[in-house]
Design a protein around this motif. Structure first.
Motif, PDB file in Angstrom:
ATOM      1  N   CYS A   1      14.819  -6.580   6.317  1.00 44.79           N
ATOM      2  CA  CYS A   1      15.305  -6.311   7.674  1.00 44.79           C
ATOM      3  C   CYS A   1      15.822  -4.888   7.832  1.00 44.79           C
ATOM      4  N   ALA A   2      16.330  -4.312   6.745  1.00 46.04           N
ATOM      5  CA  ALA A   2      16.983  -2.999   6.792  1.00 46.04           C
ATOM      6  C   ALA A   2      16.040  -1.846   6.494  1.00 46.04           C
ATOM      7  N   THR A   3      14.778  -2.114   6.222  1.00 42.32           N
ATOM      8  CA  THR A   3      13.821  -1.092   5.826  1.00 42.32           C
ATOM      9  C   THR A   3      12.566  -1.191   6.677  1.00 42.32           C
ATOM     10  N   HIS A   4      11.839  -0.074   6.802  1.00 39.66           N
ATOM     11  CA  HIS A   4      10.559  -0.116   7.508  1.00 39.66           C
ATOM     12  C   HIS A   4       9.657   0.957   6.927  1.00 39.66           C
ATOM     13  N   ASP A   5       8.524   0.528   6.398  1.00 38.62           N
ATOM     14  CA  ASP A   5       7.599   1.443   5.734  1.00 38.62           C
ATOM     15  C   ASP A   5       6.656   2.110   6.722  1.00 38.62           C
ATOM     16  N   GLN A   6       6.440   3.411   6.524  1.00 40.10           N
ATOM     17  CA  GLN A   6       5.375   4.119   7.225  1.00 40.10           C
ATOM     18  C   GLN A   6       4.242   4.337   6.245  1.00 40.10           C
ATOM     19  N   PRO A   7       3.068   3.761   6.514  1.00 41.52           N
ATOM     20  CA  PRO A   7       1.969   3.888   5.555  1.00 41.52           C
ATOM     21  C   PRO A   7       1.423   5.292   5.509  1.00 41.52           C
ATOM     22  N   ALA A   8       0.894   5.652   4.344  1.00 41.53           N
ATOM     23  CA  ALA A   8       0.167   6.909   4.222  1.00 41.53           C
ATOM     24  C   ALA A   8      -1.219   6.747   4.816  1.00 41.53           C
ATOM     25  N   THR A   9      -1.754   7.798   5.366  1.00 40.75           N
ATOM     26  CA  THR A   9      -3.093   7.736   5.953  1.00 40.75           C
ATOM     27  C   THR A   9      -4.086   7.323   4.884  1.00 40.75           C
ATOM     28  N   GLY A  10      -4.886   6.341   5.210  1.00 43.44           N
ATOM     29  CA  GLY A  10      -5.898   5.878   4.267  1.00 43.44           C
ATOM     30  C   GLY A  10      -5.398   4.832   3.315  1.00 43.44           C
ATOM     31  N   GLY A  11      -4.110   4.354   3.478  1.00 44.58           N
ATOM     32  CA  GLY A  11      -3.607   3.249   2.672  1.00 44.58           C
ATOM     33  C   GLY A  11      -3.042   3.694   1.369  1.00 44.58           C
TER      34      GLY A  11
ATOM     35  N   ASN B   1      13.404 -11.953   1.689  1.00 40.63           N
ATOM     36  CA  ASN B   1      13.674 -10.725   2.426  1.00 40.63           C
ATOM     37  C   ASN B   1      13.740  -9.517   1.492  1.00 40.63           C
ATOM     38  N   PHE B   2      12.709  -9.374   0.664  1.00 41.74           N
ATOM     39  CA  PHE B   2      12.585  -8.244  -0.257  1.00 41.74           C
ATOM     40  C   PHE B   2      11.736  -7.145   0.377  1.00 41.74           C
ATOM     41  N   TYR B   3      11.735  -5.981  -0.242  1.00 42.62           N
ATOM     42  CA  TYR B   3      10.962  -4.842   0.251  1.00 42.62           C
ATOM     43  C   TYR B   3      10.077  -4.316  -0.863  1.00 42.62           C
ATOM     44  N   ILE B   4       8.794  -4.115  -0.559  1.00 43.41           N
ATOM     45  CA  ILE B   4       7.829  -3.604  -1.531  1.00 43.41           C
ATOM     46  C   ILE B   4       7.676  -2.105  -1.329  1.00 43.41           C
ATOM     47  N   GLY B   5       8.245  -1.324  -2.213  1.00 46.92           N
ATOM     48  CA  GLY B   5       8.104   0.120  -2.169  1.00 46.92           C
ATOM     49  C   GLY B   5       6.942   0.583  -3.026  1.00 46.92           C
ATOM     50  N   GLY B   6       6.699   1.897  -3.019  1.00 46.20           N
ATOM     51  CA  GLY B   6       5.580   2.441  -3.772  1.00 46.20           C
ATOM     52  C   GLY B   6       5.739   2.299  -5.276  1.00 46.20           C
ATOM     53  N   LYS B   7       6.970   2.418  -5.760  1.00 52.11           N
ATOM     54  CA  LYS B   7       7.209   2.328  -7.200  1.00 52.11           C
ATOM     55  C   LYS B   7       8.151   1.194  -7.575  1.00 52.11           C
ATOM     56  N   GLY B   8       8.770   0.571  -6.587  1.00 47.02           N
ATOM     57  CA  GLY B   8       9.715  -0.496  -6.874  1.00 47.02           C
ATOM     58  C   GLY B   8       9.609  -1.621  -5.874  1.00 47.02           C
ATOM     59  N   VAL B   9      10.053  -2.794  -6.303  1.00 47.68           N
ATOM     60  CA  VAL B   9      10.238  -3.923  -5.393  1.00 47.68           C
ATOM     61  C   VAL B   9      11.737  -4.194  -5.357  1.00 47.68           C
ATOM     62  N   TYR B  10      12.315  -4.179  -4.159  1.00 46.20           N
ATOM     63  CA  TYR B  10      13.762  -4.242  -3.989  1.00 46.20           C
ATOM     64  C   TYR B  10      14.137  -5.649  -3.555  1.00 46.20           C
TER      65      TYR B  10
ATOM     66  N   GLU C   1       0.827  -1.193   0.000  1.00 51.41           N
ATOM     67  CA  GLU C   1       0.000   0.000   0.000  1.00 51.41           C
ATOM     68  C   GLU C   1       0.873   1.259   0.000  1.00 51.41           C
ATOM     69  N   LYS C   2       0.250   2.400  -0.174  1.00 50.55           N
ATOM     70  CA  LYS C   2       0.985   3.658  -0.320  1.00 50.55           C
ATOM     71  C   LYS C   2       1.771   3.988   0.947  1.00 50.55           C
ATOM     72  N   HIS C   3       2.993   4.459   0.759  1.00 49.50           N
ATOM     73  CA  HIS C   3       3.870   4.831   1.862  1.00 49.50           C
ATOM     74  C   HIS C   3       4.008   6.347   1.963  1.00 49.50           C
ATOM     75  N   THR C   4       4.194   6.823   3.189  1.00 49.26           N
ATOM     76  CA  THR C   4       4.634   8.197   3.405  1.00 49.26           C
ATOM     77  C   THR C   4       6.146   8.291   3.300  1.00 49.26           C
ATOM     78  N   ARG C   5       6.829   7.316   3.874  1.00 50.17           N
ATOM     79  CA  ARG C   5       8.297   7.278   3.840  1.00 50.17           C
ATOM     80  C   ARG C   5       8.770   5.884   4.206  1.00 50.17           C
ATOM     81  N   THR C   6      10.039   5.636   3.909  1.00 56.94           N
ATOM     82  CA  THR C   6      10.720   4.420   4.337  1.00 56.94           C
ATOM     83  C   THR C   6      11.801   4.802   5.328  1.00 56.94           C
ATOM     84  N   PHE C   7      11.793   4.161   6.485  1.00 55.33           N
ATOM     85  CA  PHE C   7      12.842   4.377   7.477  1.00 55.33           C
ATOM     86  C   PHE C   7      13.970   3.372   7.276  1.00 55.33           C
TER      87      PHE C   7
END
Length: 383
Positions: A373-383, A321-330, A57-63
């Protein structure tokens, strides 16, 4: 009992040396009364409409976090910092990234990561933001953060700073803190965003995190904290790696009702990890999700251990151990061209609108972890 002055990397190596580990394995409004805060109420989740969203879902940022200490990484520190910088830059080119850096190390981190990455001074011990940052949920149109009381994976590694990361981030960004009596890490949990939670019993129902707490009690508290309605328990493996077998190296949701499952490279002798995957496959194939739907299981083999470019007793060669970003999958790139390409194709099938970005992370993987393990998504309000 605490193991003093041992890093995630060194603990893993020492366990592996004992024959225990094989390739492929690891201003805030406080609401500190977990019973009051987590009381069930009408809504779409178990706790007043609270929802633990899916990573796609949509992210505000990745930590992320800048590895801080030679005590943890020794002579690998420079190499792992290069890996973190490369990963942060790759994600930062596609969505906002906030990198936490120990005060005094911010400028070096900025220079390494480039202009697309925001670096903030915040005391950290290590790079594993998935486990130290709060687990974000949505409730009442707001994002809130569950503080799972990070304990260095059961006091196995120094964590004086990392234990405070969740609370500090929530205060900095003005996000409500949700307290819980459960000790756990972000890598413990996997969700479909629709009320289903999957986790390994070994990493949570464990005396090194939650002594005296039964599985039923843990499940009850997780439902309160995260708003999930269905918990699927996998056995996992106790005592063979520092995380006690986090679920995010074993299986991942790629869509509601669809999971990818780690599989040993063909011909690899059976071990505790392949048997754990077999047990997970059996459970998942027989399970239904929170909607009552059967779960589709797709196995994805690890690379050929003779072809990978990374080395070390603790090296994690799971594509899970992949990461799903808003525009990419790492996705990790391990150096076995056939397996790396197969993993990319599988990801493209499930995320056709996202760029599949392969990232070399040999130093990170040598420490028993990966991109997730190295990333953590903060969701945008409302997904």
């Amino acid at each position: 009992m605490p193991i003093p002055d041992l890093s995630r990397r060194s603990v893993l190596r020492s366990l592996a040396g004992a024959g225990a580990l094989a390739l492929g394995l690891t201003a805030c409004s406080e609401l500190d009364d977990p019973d009051q805060d987590g009381a069930a109420a009408p809504g779409t989740g178990a706790a007043g409409g609270r929802r633990f969203g899916a990573e796609w879902e949509k992210h505000t940022r990745t930590f992320m976090a800048w590895p801080a200490s030679e005590n943890v990484w020794g002579d690998q520190l420079d190499d792992v910092r290069k890996d973190i910088a490369g990963l942060a830059a790759a994600i930062g080119a596609r969505e906002p990234v906030v990198l936490m850096a120990r005060p005094g190390q911010e400028e070096a981190a900025r220079q390494a990561c480039g202009n697309d990455v925001e670096v903030i001074p915040l005391p950290v011990d290590d790079l594993w933001a998935r486990d130290t940052a709060p687990v974000f949920v949505e409730e009442g149109g707001k994002v809130r953060g569950v503080d799972f009381n990070f304990s260095g994976w059961g006091n196995k590694q120094e964590h004086g700073n990392d234990a405070k990361v969740a609370r500090t981030l929530l205060t900095k960004y003005g996000i409500d803190r949700i307290a819980t009596p459960v000790v756990a890490e972000g890598g413990s949990f996997e969700t479909d965003g629709l009320g289903t939670l999957v986790l390994t019993e070994s990493s949570v129902v464990n005396a090194n995190r939650n002594p005296g707490m039964s599985r039923d009690r843990v499940e009850e508290e997780l439902k309160k904290a995260l708003g999930v309605t269905k918990v699927i328990w996998l056995a996992g493996v106790k005592g063979k790696d520092i995380t006690d077998a986090h679920v995010d190296c074993l299986m991942r949701f790629v869509a509601p009702g669809v999971v990818l499952l780690d599989k040993a490279f063909p011909g690899t002798p059976a071990d505790v990890w392949s048997r754990s995957a077999d047990q997970a496959k059996s459970v998942l194939k027989g399970a239904t999700d929170a909607r009552g739907k059967k779960i589709e299981v797709i196995e994805l083999s690890q690379p050929d251990p003779d072809r990978i470019t990374g080395r070390g007793d603790a090296f994690v060669s799971s594509y899970m151990n992949f990461y799903i970003g808003g525009k990419g999958v790492y996705l990790p790139r391990f150096g076995d061209a056939r397996a790396d390409d197969q993993a990319r194709q599988v990801m493209k099938e499930h995320f056709p609108d996202r760029e599949i970005v392969s990232v070399k992370i040999d130093a990170i993987a040598s420490g028993g972890g990966g991109i997730h393990c190295a990333t953590h998504d903060q969701p945008a309000t409302g997904g």
